[in-house]
Scaffold this motif. Structure first.
Motif, PDB file in Angstrom:
ATOM      1  N   THR A 173      32.839 -28.299 -63.788  1.00  0.00           N
ATOM      2  CA  THR A 173      32.218 -28.514 -62.485  1.00  0.00           C
ATOM      3  C   THR A 173      32.691 -29.849 -61.936  1.00  0.00           C
ATOM      4  N   LEU A 174      33.209 -29.814 -60.722  1.00  0.00           N
ATOM      5  CA  LEU A 174      33.827 -30.990 -60.121  1.00  0.00           C
ATOM      6  C   LEU A 174      33.222 -31.261 -58.753  1.00  0.00           C
ATOM      7  N   VAL A 175      32.916 -32.526 -58.498  1.00  0.00           N
ATOM      8  CA  VAL A 175      32.464 -32.970 -57.178  1.00  0.00           C
ATOM      9  C   VAL A 175      33.572 -33.797 -56.550  1.00  0.00           C
ATOM     10  N   ILE A 176      33.899 -33.491 -55.300  1.00  0.00           N
ATOM     11  CA  ILE A 176      34.923 -34.232 -54.559  1.00  0.00           C
ATOM     12  C   ILE A 176      34.231 -34.929 -53.398  1.00  0.00           C
ATOM     13  N   ALA A 177      34.276 -36.257 -53.378  1.00  0.00           N
ATOM     14  CA  ALA A 177      33.627 -37.046 -52.325  1.00  0.00           C
ATOM     15  C   ALA A 177      34.709 -37.713 -51.492  1.00  0.00           C
ATOM     16  N   GLY A 178      34.830 -37.300 -50.261  1.00  0.00           N
ATOM     17  CA  GLY A 178      35.852 -37.864 -49.388  1.00  0.00           C
ATOM     18  C   GLY A 178      35.851 -37.154 -48.059  1.00  0.00           C
ATOM     19  N   PRO A 213      40.885 -33.685 -49.081  1.00  0.00           N
ATOM     20  CA  PRO A 213      39.913 -33.124 -50.022  1.00  0.00           C
ATOM     21  C   PRO A 213      40.145 -31.646 -50.288  1.00  0.00           C
ATOM     22  N   CYS A 214      40.678 -30.919 -49.299  1.00  0.00           N
ATOM     23  CA  CYS A 214      40.976 -29.504 -49.540  1.00  0.00           C
ATOM     24  C   CYS A 214      42.094 -29.346 -50.562  1.00  0.00           C
ATOM     25  N   MET A 215      43.133 -30.194 -50.484  1.00  0.00           N
ATOM     26  CA  MET A 215      44.215 -30.139 -51.467  1.00  0.00           C
ATOM     27  C   MET A 215      43.690 -30.483 -52.859  1.00  0.00           C
ATOM     28  N   VAL A 216      42.783 -31.442 -52.941  1.00  0.00           N
ATOM     29  CA  VAL A 216      42.179 -31.779 -54.229  1.00  0.00           C
ATOM     30  C   VAL A 216      41.434 -30.566 -54.782  1.00  0.00           C
ATOM     31  N   GLY A 217      40.648 -29.918 -53.928  1.00  0.00           N
ATOM     32  CA  GLY A 217      39.886 -28.754 -54.374  1.00  0.00           C
ATOM     33  C   GLY A 217      40.772 -27.612 -54.835  1.00  0.00           C
ATOM     34  N   GLY A 277      41.903 -24.659 -63.234  1.00  0.00           N
ATOM     35  CA  GLY A 277      40.911 -23.984 -64.061  1.00  0.00           C
ATOM     36  C   GLY A 277      39.483 -24.428 -63.886  1.00  0.00           C
ATOM     37  N   ALA A 278      39.205 -25.366 -62.995  1.00  0.00           N
ATOM     38  CA  ALA A 278      37.807 -25.750 -62.774  1.00  0.00           C
ATOM     39  C   ALA A 278      37.030 -24.551 -62.240  1.00  0.00           C
ATOM     40  N   GLY A 279      35.830 -24.357 -62.746  1.00  0.00           N
ATOM     41  CA  GLY A 279      35.073 -23.163 -62.394  1.00  0.00           C
ATOM     42  C   GLY A 279      34.173 -23.312 -61.179  1.00  0.00           C
ATOM     43  N   TYR A 280      33.794 -24.547 -60.849  1.00  0.00           N
ATOM     44  CA  TYR A 280      32.829 -24.741 -59.769  1.00  0.00           C
ATOM     45  C   TYR A 280      33.164 -26.048 -59.053  1.00  0.00           C
ATOM     46  N   ILE A 281      33.514 -25.940 -57.776  1.00  0.00           N
ATOM     47  CA  ILE A 281      33.935 -27.086 -56.976  1.00  0.00           C
ATOM     48  C   ILE A 281      32.907 -27.330 -55.881  1.00  0.00           C
ATOM     49  N   GLN A 282      32.474 -28.581 -55.743  1.00  0.00           N
ATOM     50  CA  GLN A 282      31.595 -28.985 -54.656  1.00  0.00           C
ATOM     51  C   GLN A 282      32.264 -30.128 -53.884  1.00  0.00           C
ATOM     52  N   LEU A 283      32.247 -30.048 -52.563  1.00  0.00           N
ATOM     53  CA  LEU A 283      32.828 -31.090 -51.738  1.00  0.00           C
ATOM     54  C   LEU A 283      31.742 -31.770 -50.924  1.00  0.00           C
ATOM     55  N   ALA A 284      31.687 -33.071 -51.016  1.00  0.00           N
ATOM     56  CA  ALA A 284      30.759 -33.876 -50.236  1.00  0.00           C
ATOM     57  C   ALA A 284      31.550 -34.553 -49.128  1.00  0.00           C
ATOM     58  N   VAL A 285      31.358 -34.079 -47.899  1.00  0.00           N
ATOM     59  CA  VAL A 285      32.141 -34.573 -46.761  1.00  0.00           C
ATOM     60  C   VAL A 285      31.183 -34.939 -45.626  1.00  0.00           C
ATOM     61  N   PRO A 286      31.616 -35.750 -44.667  1.00  0.00           N
ATOM     62  CA  PRO A 286      30.761 -36.010 -43.506  1.00  0.00           C
ATOM     63  C   PRO A 286      30.446 -34.711 -42.759  1.00  0.00           C
ATOM     64  N   VAL A 343      36.318 -27.884 -43.639  1.00  0.00           N
ATOM     65  CA  VAL A 343      36.537 -27.753 -45.079  1.00  0.00           C
ATOM     66  C   VAL A 343      36.042 -26.405 -45.581  1.00  0.00           C
ATOM     67  N   SER A 344      34.903 -25.961 -45.108  1.00  0.00           N
ATOM     68  CA  SER A 344      34.350 -24.673 -45.548  1.00  0.00           C
ATOM     69  C   SER A 344      35.275 -23.523 -45.217  1.00  0.00           C
ATOM     70  N   LEU A 345      35.920 -23.577 -44.073  1.00  0.00           N
ATOM     71  CA  LEU A 345      36.823 -22.494 -43.669  1.00  0.00           C
ATOM     72  C   LEU A 345      38.076 -22.441 -44.523  1.00  0.00           C
ATOM     73  N   ARG A 346      38.469 -23.578 -45.083  1.00  0.00           N
ATOM     74  CA  ARG A 346      39.714 -23.625 -45.867  1.00  0.00           C
ATOM     75  C   ARG A 346      39.472 -23.356 -47.343  1.00  0.00           C
ATOM     76  N   LEU A 347      38.277 -23.605 -47.834  1.00  0.00           N
ATOM     77  CA  LEU A 347      37.982 -23.439 -49.258  1.00  0.00           C
ATOM     78  C   LEU A 347      36.846 -22.438 -49.421  1.00  0.00           C
ATOM     79  N   LEU A 348      37.215 -21.166 -49.476  1.00  0.00           N
ATOM     80  CA  LEU A 348      36.208 -20.119 -49.522  1.00  0.00           C
ATOM     81  C   LEU A 348      35.476 -20.079 -50.856  1.00  0.00           C
ATOM     82  N   GLU A 349      36.146 -20.520 -51.942  1.00  0.00           N
ATOM     83  CA  GLU A 349      35.532 -20.427 -53.262  1.00  0.00           C
ATOM     84  C   GLU A 349      34.805 -21.707 -53.668  1.00  0.00           C
ATOM     85  N   ALA A 350      34.667 -22.655 -52.740  1.00  0.00           N
ATOM     86  CA  ALA A 350      33.991 -23.914 -53.048  1.00  0.00           C
ATOM     87  C   ALA A 350      32.711 -24.034 -52.243  1.00  0.00           C
ATOM     88  N   VAL A 351      31.855 -24.952 -52.672  1.00  0.00           N
ATOM     89  CA  VAL A 351      30.612 -25.253 -51.973  1.00  0.00           C
ATOM     90  C   VAL A 351      30.782 -26.592 -51.266  1.00  0.00           C
TER      91      VAL A 351
END
Length: 509
Positions: free
Chosen positions: A244-249, A258-262, A269-278, A285-293
């Motif tokens: 589980t990975l959190v990306i803050a940026g 942040p999308c490239m990081v995700g 192989g990370a199973g669960y990605i969360q992005l914390a963005v403004p 970001v949501s439109l580009r990363l369908l499998e992330a939160v």
């Protein structure tokens, strides 16, 4: 310090002298035999590299020149036309070098002159050895310049003249070789810029130093064995146990990073990605990363502010790693957000991009971080962290990476073709080389996502960083094989990550 078993040892000049001395003084191997085998390996490489025409061996009066004299003798014995051009008085040679001068059949050495290089089928650089430091003096400096002006293949003996074998640093000029025959074990300076760009293809020549000799202990080349440490997803696991990975940026207008990081993390192989963005960036970001939160945080003019730190802390509670900085921006609020987050998150953290810039001139403050940390600067970012000019960092890459690791208490990954991963008080892991295909926007973000994913799986910090470097380089090569180095973009490297991992695991990489 001991090297991890996934590093192939590299030698400093001092470590190489220790291995030689052990073989000669403790085991009783004749030094003349070591020189003979070194010269034989050099001659074999020269024979493979040489074009039609006479071979010119440019020799100094030390042991490096002695290796060159052995090479000249053996090539003459094979029927090749060989001229020995002396820089300095070879008649002043001593020991094994003197013995091999006396063994040289045929024409004796003549003084070096630039015009004697015309029409060469190959040039052998046997002037300065592993013990050289500083800036070459005349007449060697002039010979280096003359060699570099010719088109003939150049083969360096042990290390290109002018390159510091222990660091890769070049203070004056240095020979640019197509290939280097280095003896017993490869030297650090052959793999660290700028030295690596003067070494060409490096071939290690075994010279008869027995097993058990002192080895390189301060640095090593990253080998594919590190990939064996990457965990697989378990059949009875879940998305959370897979990493589980959190990306803050991210900031308004800077959502690509942040999308490239995700995406890089997901393909690693990370199973669960969360992005914390403004909040202003959340929809993009949501439109580009369908499998992330994604979660939209408090903002000012589309950038992070310190009020969002608490929400990231909550997100990080069940994460294995936090990546901080991609696309963050340099507003005052975003920079304070990054500093406060770095101080407060206990989980492993990778800091990149503007997360690094938030700590420019404050490198020592990262020693207070409560969890393991990887910093992934390029030369300019590291220069800002160390409060130096980027040219200073580029000229002293290994020293700069190690200095930053000691001052910050973090693992420091200095990006480049020769990417260096330095651990505080520990070894340096050096990339065996990448590809120009990765010299394009976004590939650094991909690398951050990859390492973040590996850290989220519980890997050791140094091993995770090194594995990310190796797989990233292999993905770049695979993408370039398909598209060409000039036409590869970061997304192509992301798509190549599974194939890169498989190729390395199978031993093909």
């Amino acid at each position: 310090m001991a090297l991890p078993d996934w590093l192939d040892p590299l030698y400093t000049a001092e470590e190489m002298r220790a291995a030689d001395a052990w073989a000669i003084d403790d085991v009783g191997v004749p030094s003349l035999d070591l020189m003979e085998r070194a010269g034989a390996g050099l001659a074999a490489l020269v024979a493979r590299e040489a074009a039609p025409g006479p071979i010119r061996v440019v020799a100094g009066k030390g042991n490096n020149g002695g290796d060159g004299l052995v090479c000249a003798r053996l090539l003459r014995a094979e029927g090749r036309e060989v001229d020995v051009l002396a820089v300095g008085a070879l008649e002043e040679s001593r020991g094994d070098a003197r013995a091999n001068l006396e063994r040289l059949p045929g024409a004796q050495p003549e003084p070096f002159a630039p015009d004697r290089l015309h029409g060469s089928g190959a040039i052998v650089d046997a002037m300065l050895g592993t013990g050289f430091e500083g800036s070459p003096r005349e007449p060697i400096a002039g010979a280096i310049g003359a060699i570099n002006e010719h088109d003939a293949p150049v083969v360096a003996c042990d290390v290109p003249s002018g390159v510091n074998a222990s660091t890769g640093e070049i203070e004056g000029d240095a020979v640019r070789a197509e290939a280097t025959a280095t003896f017993h074990g490869s030297k650090i300076g052959l793999h660290v810029a700028p030295g690596t760009f003067h070494s060409g293809r490096v071939e290690v020549v075994e010279i008869g130093i027995p097993r058990g000799a002192p080895s390189g202990r301060s640095a090593g080349l990253i080998s594919r064995r590190v990939v064996d440490l990457v965990p697989h997803r378990a059949r009875d696991g879940s998305k959370f146990s897979s990493g589980t990975l959190v990306i803050a940026g991210g900031a308004a207008g800077y959502t690509g990073a942040p999308c490239m990081v995700g995406l890089g993390a997901q393909r690693t192989g990370a199973g669960y990605i969360q992005l914390a963005v403004p909040r202003a960036a959340q929809q993009a970001v949501s439109l580009r990363l369908l499998e992330a939160v994604t979660r939209g945080l408090p903002e000012e003019d589309g950038a992070h502010v310190p009020d969002g730190v608490g929400e990231v802390q909550q997100m990080a509670e069940r994460a294995g790693c936090v990546v901080l900085g991609p696309g963050l921006g340099r507003s005052e609020g975003a920079q304070e957000f990054a500093r406060e987050l770095a101080r407060s998150i206990e989980k492993p953290m990778l800091i990149d991009a503007d997360g690094l810039n938030a700590h420019a001139g404050r490198l020592e403050s990262l020693r207070e971080r409560p969890g393991p940390t990887v910093l992934t600067p390029h030369a300019g970012e590291l220069a800002r962290l160390l409060e130096l000019d980027s040219e200073e960092v580029s000229a002293h890459r290994l020293r700069s990476a190690r200095d930053a690791a000691e001052r910050s208490g973090c693992v420091v990954l200095l990006k480049g073709d020769d990417t260096i991963v330095a651990a505080p008080g520990g070894p340096a892991a050096i990339s065996p080389g990448a590809t120009p295909a990765l010299a394009t926007a976004g590939t650094g973000d991909v690398l951050s996502g990859m390492i973040g994913a590996l850290l989220s799986k519980g890997m050791d910090v140094l091993a995770a960083a090194a594995a990310g470097v190796l797989v990233h380089a292999e993905a770049g090569r695979i993408a370039a094989e398909r598209l060409g180095a000039d036409h590869t973009v970061a997304g192509d490297a992301i798509e190549a990550l599974p194939a890169a991992m498989e190729r390395l695991r199978s031993g093909e990489g």
